[in-house]
Motif scaffolding. Structure first.
Motif, short mmCIF file in Angstrom:
data_model
loop_
_atom_site.label_atom_id
_atom_site.label_comp_id
_atom_site.label_asym_id
_atom_site.label_seq_id
_atom_site.Cartn_x
_atom_site.Cartn_y
_atom_site.Cartn_z
N ASP A 5 0.82 -1.22 0.00
CA ASP A 5 0.00 0.00 0.00
C ASP A 5 0.86 1.27 0.00
O ASP A 5 0.36 2.35 -0.27
CB ASP A 5 -0.92 0.02 1.22
N SER A 6 2.12 1.12 0.29
CA SER A 6 3.02 2.26 0.36
C SER A 6 3.28 2.82 -1.03
O SER A 6 3.69 2.11 -1.95
CB SER A 6 4.35 1.83 1.00
N ASP A 7 3.04 4.14 -1.19
CA ASP A 7 3.32 4.79 -2.47
C ASP A 7 4.80 4.69 -2.82
O ASP A 7 5.17 4.55 -3.98
CB ASP A 7 2.90 6.26 -2.42
N ILE A 8 5.65 4.77 -1.82
CA ILE A 8 7.10 4.68 -2.04
C ILE A 8 7.46 3.31 -2.60
O ILE A 8 8.22 3.22 -3.57
CB ILE A 8 7.87 4.98 -0.74
N ILE A 9 6.93 2.26 -2.00
CA ILE A 9 7.21 0.90 -2.47
C ILE A 9 6.69 0.71 -3.88
O ILE A 9 7.38 0.16 -4.75
CB ILE A 9 6.60 -0.15 -1.51
N GLN A 10 5.47 1.18 -4.13
CA GLN A 10 4.89 1.04 -5.47
C GLN A 10 5.72 1.78 -6.52
O GLN A 10 5.99 1.24 -7.59
CB GLN A 10 3.45 1.55 -5.48
N GLN A 11 6.14 2.99 -6.21
CA GLN A 11 6.92 3.78 -7.16
C GLN A 11 8.30 3.14 -7.38
O GLN A 11 8.78 3.07 -8.51
CB GLN A 11 7.07 5.23 -6.68
N GLU A 12 8.91 2.70 -6.30
CA GLU A 12 10.22 2.07 -6.43
C GLU A 12 10.15 0.79 -7.24
O GLU A 12 11.01 0.54 -8.09
CB GLU A 12 10.80 1.80 -5.04
N ALA A 13 9.12 -0.02 -7.00
CA ALA A 13 8.95 -1.26 -7.76
C ALA A 13 8.76 -0.95 -9.24
O ALA A 13 9.37 -1.59 -10.10
CB ALA A 13 7.77 -2.05 -7.21
N LYS A 14 7.93 0.03 -9.53
CA LYS A 14 7.67 0.42 -10.92
C LYS A 14 8.95 0.91 -11.58
O LYS A 14 9.29 0.51 -12.70
CB LYS A 14 6.60 1.52 -10.94
N GLN A 15 9.69 1.77 -10.89
CA GLN A 15 10.92 2.32 -11.45
C GLN A 15 11.98 1.24 -11.65
O GLN A 15 12.66 1.20 -12.67
CB GLN A 15 11.47 3.43 -10.54
N LEU A 16 12.08 0.34 -10.68
CA LEU A 16 13.04 -0.76 -10.78
C LEU A 16 12.72 -1.64 -11.99
O LEU A 16 13.61 -1.98 -12.77
CB LEU A 16 13.01 -1.57 -9.49
N PHE A 17 11.45 -1.97 -12.16
CA PHE A 17 11.03 -2.79 -13.28
C PHE A 17 11.30 -2.09 -14.61
O PHE A 17 11.85 -2.70 -15.53
CB PHE A 17 9.54 -3.14 -13.16
N GLU A 18 10.95 -0.82 -14.71
CA GLU A 18 11.16 -0.07 -15.95
C GLU A 18 12.64 0.06 -16.27
O GLU A 18 13.05 -0.11 -17.43
CB GLU A 18 10.51 1.31 -15.86
N ASP A 19 13.44 0.36 -15.27
CA ASP A 19 14.88 0.50 -15.49
C ASP A 19 15.50 -0.84 -15.92
O ASP A 19 16.35 -0.88 -16.80
CB ASP A 19 15.58 1.01 -14.22
N TYR A 20 15.05 -1.92 -15.28
CA TYR A 20 15.57 -3.24 -15.63
C TYR A 20 15.20 -3.59 -17.07
O TYR A 20 16.05 -4.05 -17.84
CB TYR A 20 15.01 -4.29 -14.66
N GLN A 21 13.94 -3.36 -17.45
CA GLN A 21 13.51 -3.66 -18.82
C GLN A 21 14.31 -2.85 -19.83
O GLN A 21 14.71 -3.37 -20.88
CB GLN A 21 12.00 -3.36 -18.98
N ALA A 22 14.56 -1.58 -19.53
CA ALA A 22 15.33 -0.73 -20.44
C ALA A 22 16.77 -1.24 -20.58
O ALA A 22 17.32 -1.27 -21.68
CB ALA A 22 15.32 0.72 -19.94
N LEU A 23 17.37 -1.67 -19.47
CA LEU A 23 18.74 -2.19 -19.52
C LEU A 23 18.81 -3.49 -20.31
O LEU A 23 19.75 -3.71 -21.08
CB LEU A 23 19.29 -2.41 -18.11
N ILE A 24 17.84 -4.36 -20.11
CA ILE A 24 17.81 -5.63 -20.83
C ILE A 24 17.68 -5.37 -22.34
O ILE A 24 18.37 -5.97 -23.15
CB ILE A 24 16.68 -6.55 -20.32
N LYS A 25 16.80 -4.45 -22.69
CA LYS A 25 16.63 -4.09 -24.10
C LYS A 25 17.93 -3.53 -24.67
O LYS A 25 18.37 -3.92 -25.75
CB LYS A 25 15.50 -3.08 -24.24
#
Length: 107
Positions: A5-25
């Motif tokens: 429910d934490s906005d910080i956790i949600q944002q961090e998870a989203k950013q981590l996923f997006e950054d990881y996908q971009a690096l893999i690409k």
């Protein structure tokens, strides 16, 4: 409030996923990078793995039921491949070390 429910956790998870996908690409073109590009890519992957390790440690340390379930799901999924989370991180670090060594040999 629950772990997810934490906005910080949600944002961090989203950013981590997006950054990881971009690096893999981006990594799909690793062979075409010049020496400095390869070095930068390795550094970014190391930083990504550290961010992921810290994020997962938050899950492990949380007393939230859903966070603990997430950790268990990850362990179960990795165990199907005969790997623990620590072994996954160790293998990734080993791969990055090999990439660095190959880069140094190209001098």
């Amino acid at each position: 409030m629950g772990f997810f429910d934490s906005d910080i956790i949600q944002q961090e998870a989203k950013q981590l996923f997006e950054d990881y996908q971009a690096l893999i690409k981006l990594g799909g073109n690793y062979g075409k990078f010049d020496r400095e590009g390869k070095k930068l890519f390795i550094e970014q992957m190391e930083a990504m793995m550290e961010r992921y390790r810290i994020f997962m440690k938050r899950f492990e340390l949380s007393e939230d039921f859903m966070a603990q379930m997430t950790v268990q799901q990850l362990k179960t999924q990795l165990s199907q491949f005969g790997v623990t989370p620590q072994q996954m991180f160790d293998q990734m670090n080993l791969t990055l070390e090999r990439m660095k060594n190959e880069l140094e040999q190209q001098l």
